[in-house]
Design a protein around this motif. Structure first.
Motif, PDB file in Angstrom:
ATOM      1  N   ILE A 149       0.924  -1.145   0.050  1.00  0.00           N
ATOM      2  CA  ILE A 149      -0.062  -0.111   0.053  1.00  0.00           C
ATOM      3  C   ILE A 149       0.916   1.221   0.033  1.00  0.00           C
ATOM      4  CG2 ILE A 149      -1.911  -1.127   1.227  1.00  0.00           C
ATOM      5  CD1 ILE A 149      -1.220   0.387   3.947  1.00  0.00           C
ATOM      6  N   ASP A 150       0.466   2.183  -0.692  1.00  0.00           N
ATOM      7  CA  ASP A 150       1.349   3.541  -0.920  1.00  0.00           C
ATOM      8  C   ASP A 150       1.167   4.207   0.604  1.00  0.00           C
ATOM      9  OD1 ASP A 150       2.669   5.333  -2.673  1.00  0.00           O
ATOM     10  OD2 ASP A 150       1.109   6.919  -1.976  1.00  0.00           O
ATOM     11  N   ARG A 151       0.334   4.361   1.379  1.00  0.00           N
ATOM     12  CA  ARG A 151       0.410   4.835   2.606  1.00  0.00           C
ATOM     13  C   ARG A 151      -0.863   4.690   3.142  1.00  0.00           C
ATOM     14  NH1 ARG A 151      -0.234   9.043  -1.168  1.00  0.00           N
ATOM     15  NH2 ARG A 151      -1.838  10.433  -1.044  1.00  0.00           N
ATOM     16  N   ILE A 152      -1.102   4.950   4.417  1.00  0.00           N
ATOM     17  CA  ILE A 152      -2.425   5.083   5.512  1.00  0.00           C
ATOM     18  C   ILE A 152      -2.361   6.569   5.425  1.00  0.00           C
ATOM     19  CG2 ILE A 152      -3.519   4.596   7.447  1.00  0.00           C
ATOM     20  CD1 ILE A 152      -1.939   2.003   7.761  1.00  0.00           C
ATOM     21  N   GLU A 153      -3.618   7.218   5.118  1.00  0.00           N
ATOM     22  CA  GLU A 153      -3.854   8.572   4.933  1.00  0.00           C
ATOM     23  C   GLU A 153      -4.081   9.291   6.273  1.00  0.00           C
ATOM     24  OE1 GLU A 153      -4.976   8.704   0.310  1.00  0.00           O
ATOM     25  OE2 GLU A 153      -6.548   8.542   1.753  1.00  0.00           O
ATOM     26  N   ARG A 154      -4.393   8.522   7.301  1.00  0.00           N
ATOM     27  CA  ARG A 154      -4.809   9.390   8.541  1.00  0.00           C
ATOM     28  C   ARG A 154      -4.621   8.256   9.676  1.00  0.00           C
ATOM     29  NH1 ARG A 154      -9.985   7.669  10.242  1.00  0.00           N
ATOM     30  NH2 ARG A 154     -11.247   6.877   8.693  1.00  0.00           N
ATOM     31  N   PRO A 155      -3.998   8.984  10.893  1.00  0.00           N
ATOM     32  CA  PRO A 155      -4.059   8.179  12.057  1.00  0.00           C
ATOM     33  C   PRO A 155      -5.400   7.544  12.843  1.00  0.00           C
ATOM     34  CG  PRO A 155      -3.007  10.298  12.331  1.00  0.00           C
ATOM     35  CD  PRO A 155      -3.948  10.510  11.158  1.00  0.00           C
ATOM     36  N   GLY A 156      -5.428   6.444  13.358  1.00  0.00           N
ATOM     37  CA  GLY A 156      -6.596   5.933  13.635  1.00  0.00           C
ATOM     38  C   GLY A 156      -6.567   4.631  13.873  1.00  0.00           C
ATOM     39  N   ALA A 157      -7.646   3.857  14.598  1.00  0.00           N
ATOM     40  CA  ALA A 157      -7.740   2.358  14.828  1.00  0.00           C
ATOM     41  C   ALA A 157      -8.576   1.705  13.761  1.00  0.00           C
ATOM     42  CB  ALA A 157      -8.022   2.218  16.382  1.00  0.00           C
ATOM     43  N   PHE A 158      -8.609   0.710  13.106  1.00  0.00           N
ATOM     44  CA  PHE A 158      -9.045  -0.142  12.342  1.00  0.00           C
ATOM     45  C   PHE A 158      -9.349  -1.246  12.508  1.00  0.00           C
ATOM     46  CE2 PHE A 158      -6.568   3.474  10.340  1.00  0.00           C
ATOM     47  CZ  PHE A 158      -7.652   4.398  10.129  1.00  0.00           C
ATOM     48  N   VAL A 159     -10.533  -1.899  12.414  1.00  0.00           N
ATOM     49  CA  VAL A 159     -10.559  -3.370  12.694  1.00  0.00           C
ATOM     50  C   VAL A 159     -10.107  -4.215  11.720  1.00  0.00           C
ATOM     51  CG1 VAL A 159     -13.089  -3.532  11.943  1.00  0.00           C
ATOM     52  CG2 VAL A 159     -12.360  -5.062  13.861  1.00  0.00           C
ATOM     53  N   GLY A 160      -9.768  -5.150  11.903  1.00  0.00           N
ATOM     54  CA  GLY A 160      -9.131  -6.392  10.924  1.00  0.00           C
ATOM     55  C   GLY A 160      -9.799  -7.722  11.378  1.00  0.00           C
ATOM     56  N   ARG A 161      -9.968  -8.505  10.044  1.00  0.00           N
ATOM     57  CA  ARG A 161     -10.494  -9.889  10.421  1.00  0.00           C
ATOM     58  C   ARG A 161     -10.092 -10.771   9.576  1.00  0.00           C
ATOM     59  NH1 ARG A 161     -14.855  -8.163  13.774  1.00  0.00           N
ATOM     60  NH2 ARG A 161     -15.818  -6.058  13.299  1.00  0.00           N
ATOM     61  N   CYS A 162     -10.409 -12.106   9.943  1.00  0.00           N
ATOM     62  CA  CYS A 162     -10.030 -13.124   8.725  1.00  0.00           C
ATOM     63  C   CYS A 162     -11.346 -13.341   8.166  1.00  0.00           C
ATOM     64  CB  CYS A 162      -9.742 -14.564   9.610  1.00  0.00           C
ATOM     65  SG  CYS A 162      -9.678 -15.777   8.489  1.00  0.00           S
ATOM     66  N   ALA A 163     -11.271 -13.109   6.730  1.00  0.00           N
ATOM     67  CA  ALA A 163     -12.383 -12.978   5.951  1.00  0.00           C
ATOM     68  C   ALA A 163     -12.604 -14.626   5.189  1.00  0.00           C
ATOM     69  CB  ALA A 163     -12.413 -12.041   4.958  1.00  0.00           C
ATOM     70  N   GLU A 164     -12.045 -15.433   5.671  1.00  0.00           N
ATOM     71  CA  GLU A 164     -12.041 -16.943   5.142  1.00  0.00           C
ATOM     72  C   GLU A 164     -12.273 -17.867   6.119  1.00  0.00           C
ATOM     73  OE1 GLU A 164     -11.683 -19.641   1.819  1.00  0.00           O
ATOM     74  OE2 GLU A 164     -11.579 -17.587   2.036  1.00  0.00           O
ATOM     75  N   PHE A 165     -13.495 -18.538   6.144  1.00  0.00           N
ATOM     76  CA  PHE A 165     -14.028 -19.731   7.097  1.00  0.00           C
ATOM     77  C   PHE A 165     -12.930 -20.666   7.066  1.00  0.00           C
ATOM     78  CE2 PHE A 165     -15.816 -23.436   8.580  1.00  0.00           C
ATOM     79  CZ  PHE A 165     -16.308 -22.970   9.767  1.00  0.00           C
ATOM     80  N   CYS A 166     -12.158 -20.751   8.337  1.00  0.00           N
ATOM     81  CA  CYS A 166     -11.070 -21.368   8.538  1.00  0.00           C
ATOM     82  C   CYS A 166     -10.886 -22.296   9.873  1.00  0.00           C
ATOM     83  CB  CYS A 166      -9.605 -20.556   8.814  1.00  0.00           C
ATOM     84  SG  CYS A 166      -9.916 -19.434  10.273  1.00  0.00           S
ATOM     85  N   GLY A 167     -12.220 -22.861  10.171  1.00  0.00           N
ATOM     86  CA  GLY A 167     -12.318 -23.564  11.236  1.00  0.00           C
ATOM     87  C   GLY A 167     -13.310 -23.397  12.385  1.00  0.00           C
ATOM     88  N   ALA A 168     -13.326 -24.150  13.292  1.00  0.00           N
ATOM     89  CA  ALA A 168     -14.277 -23.629  14.515  1.00  0.00           C
ATOM     90  C   ALA A 168     -14.501 -22.322  15.020  1.00  0.00           C
ATOM     91  CB  ALA A 168     -14.261 -24.833  15.614  1.00  0.00           C
ATOM     92  N   TYR A 169     -13.219 -21.711  15.166  1.00  0.00           N
ATOM     93  CA  TYR A 169     -13.124 -20.456  15.946  1.00  0.00           C
ATOM     94  C   TYR A 169     -12.615 -19.451  14.991  1.00  0.00           C
ATOM     95  CZ  TYR A 169     -13.407 -23.195  20.236  1.00  0.00           C
ATOM     96  OH  TYR A 169     -13.905 -23.954  21.320  1.00  0.00           O
ATOM     97  N   HIS A 170     -13.169 -19.395  13.943  1.00  0.00           N
ATOM     98  CA  HIS A 170     -12.930 -18.443  12.644  1.00  0.00           C
ATOM     99  C   HIS A 170     -13.259 -17.093  13.102  1.00  0.00           C
ATOM    100  CE1 HIS A 170     -13.337 -16.066   9.035  1.00  0.00           C
ATOM    101  NE2 HIS A 170     -14.634 -16.004   9.224  1.00  0.00           N
ATOM    102  N   SER A 171     -14.132 -17.039  13.945  1.00  0.00           N
ATOM    103  CA  SER A 171     -14.929 -15.702  14.147  1.00  0.00           C
ATOM    104  C   SER A 171     -14.008 -14.845  15.439  1.00  0.00           C
ATOM    105  CB  SER A 171     -16.195 -15.798  14.872  1.00  0.00           C
ATOM    106  OG  SER A 171     -16.343 -16.690  16.046  1.00  0.00           O
ATOM    107  N   MET A 172     -13.069 -15.758  15.981  1.00  0.00           N
ATOM    108  CA  MET A 172     -12.310 -15.043  17.046  1.00  0.00           C
ATOM    109  C   MET A 172     -10.927 -14.393  16.245  1.00  0.00           C
ATOM    110  SD  MET A 172      -9.993 -17.992  18.835  1.00  0.00           S
ATOM    111  CE  MET A 172      -9.135 -16.926  19.615  1.00  0.00           C
ATOM    112  N   MET A 173     -10.582 -14.645  14.848  1.00  0.00           N
ATOM    113  CA  MET A 173      -9.359 -14.016  14.369  1.00  0.00           C
ATOM    114  C   MET A 173      -9.599 -12.781  13.901  1.00  0.00           C
ATOM    115  SD  MET A 173      -7.950 -17.204  11.851  1.00  0.00           S
ATOM    116  CE  MET A 173      -6.697 -15.974  11.646  1.00  0.00           C
TER     117      MET A 173
END
Length: 296
Positions: A206-230
């Motif tokens: 990526i060229d840059r992040i344009e502003r400071p902040g907190a941004f949520v990240g997730r696993c978007a591929e079903f990967c097992g029983a506890y996928h939703s905790m990733m």
């Protein structure tokens, strides 16, 4: 059609939506130049599709309204299958539409999938069942190993990044396929095990992040029983604060006698909300199965 147009106008005006918000069609506001380009491509592709749709709906309505078979008529309506000019128009126009969409898609794709130049901040991303590890291969901790952050059941991992600086991510999986997704980046990246054997280009920029902040990240591929905790969190700091953060990651924390962890370093920076040592966009996963029961 008049009622439909009026309904759209009322919905837009009464909801307080701006033209820019309407044209985003529900997409989140991106925080990178690549995100902006992808959102713009999506917007104009959707607008083009709507224009074509309106023309088709209009032609269909016109035909139904004015070219119905009249009572008592037995002749076939006038046929157009040998109308060469009409057939040329119906062939050439779709080809032009597809060619234009293809061109702009390739332009944006070449930007998003470009090769790293070597001047970027290097970040390694490792997915595993069911969490993330982030490390900075060019920054060594007191133990001589790359400074890293590993998520756990009780702690959401923080991926601390700088604003206004190019970043190269190299990703890998230790088990199954995961997917690295920050909604404000506006794209997902599959995290494959053995990317070389699977013929995956596993470094992206990526060229840059344009502003400071907190941004949520997730696993978007079903990967097992506890996928939703990733879940994880991207914490974007201004360049000067990020440099201080990296310096702390190379030092020993006098309070613990160990190298500074990511939460320790953020707390030591003491820069307000941006330096909160815990994730603020998501919470740790509760492994207690009774916590997720619909009825208790």
């Amino acid at each position: 059609m008049g009622l439909a147009a009026a309904a759209v106008a009322v919905a837009v005006t009464t909801s307080g939506c701006s033209v820019e918000e309407v044209l985003r069609f529900g997409w989140p506001i991106g925080v990178t130049p690549e995100a902006t380009q992808m959102r713009t491509l999506w917007t104009w592709a959707a607008v083009a599709a709507l224009v074509v749709g309106v023309l088709v709906w209009g032609a269909t309505a016109w035909t139904v309204a004015f070219h119905r078979k009249k009572a008592g008529e037995s002749d076939l309506p006038r046929q157009f299958q040998y109308n060469l000019p009409l057939e040329l128009v119906l062939t050439v126009v779709p080809l032009i539409i597809v060619a234009v969409l293809f061109y702009f898609t390739v332009v944006v794709q070449n930007v998003v999938d470009r090769t790293a130049t070597g001047d970027e901040l290097k970040v390694d991303v490792i997915g595993f069942q069911w969490n993330w590890e982030f490390s900075y291969p060019d920054t060594r901790g007191p133990n001589g190993l790359p400074a890293s952050t590993v998520g756990s059941t009780g702690q959401v991992p923080l991926l601390v990044l700088p604003t206004d600086r190019p970043i190269a991510f190299t990703q890998d999986s230790q088990d199954v396929i995961h997917s690295f997704w920050v909604p404000e980046f506006l794209f997902k990246r599959d995290v494959l095990p053995d990317p070389e054997k699977n013929d995956q280009k596993n470094t992206w920029v990526i060229d840059r992040i344009e502003r400071p902040g907190a941004f949520v990240g997730r696993c978007a591929e079903f990967c097992g029983a506890y996928h939703s905790m990733m879940n994880f969190e991207v914490r974007a700091l201004p360049p000067a604060q990020f440099d201080q953060f990296l310096r702390l990651r190379t030092q020993v924390n006098p309070q613990t006698g160990q190298g500074y962890t990511t939460p320790d370093a953020l707390a030591a920076l003491n820069c307000g909300e941006l330096c909160n040592p815990e994730a603020v966009t998501t919470a740790p996963f509760d492994p207690n199965p009774t916590a997720r029961q619909a009825f208790k």
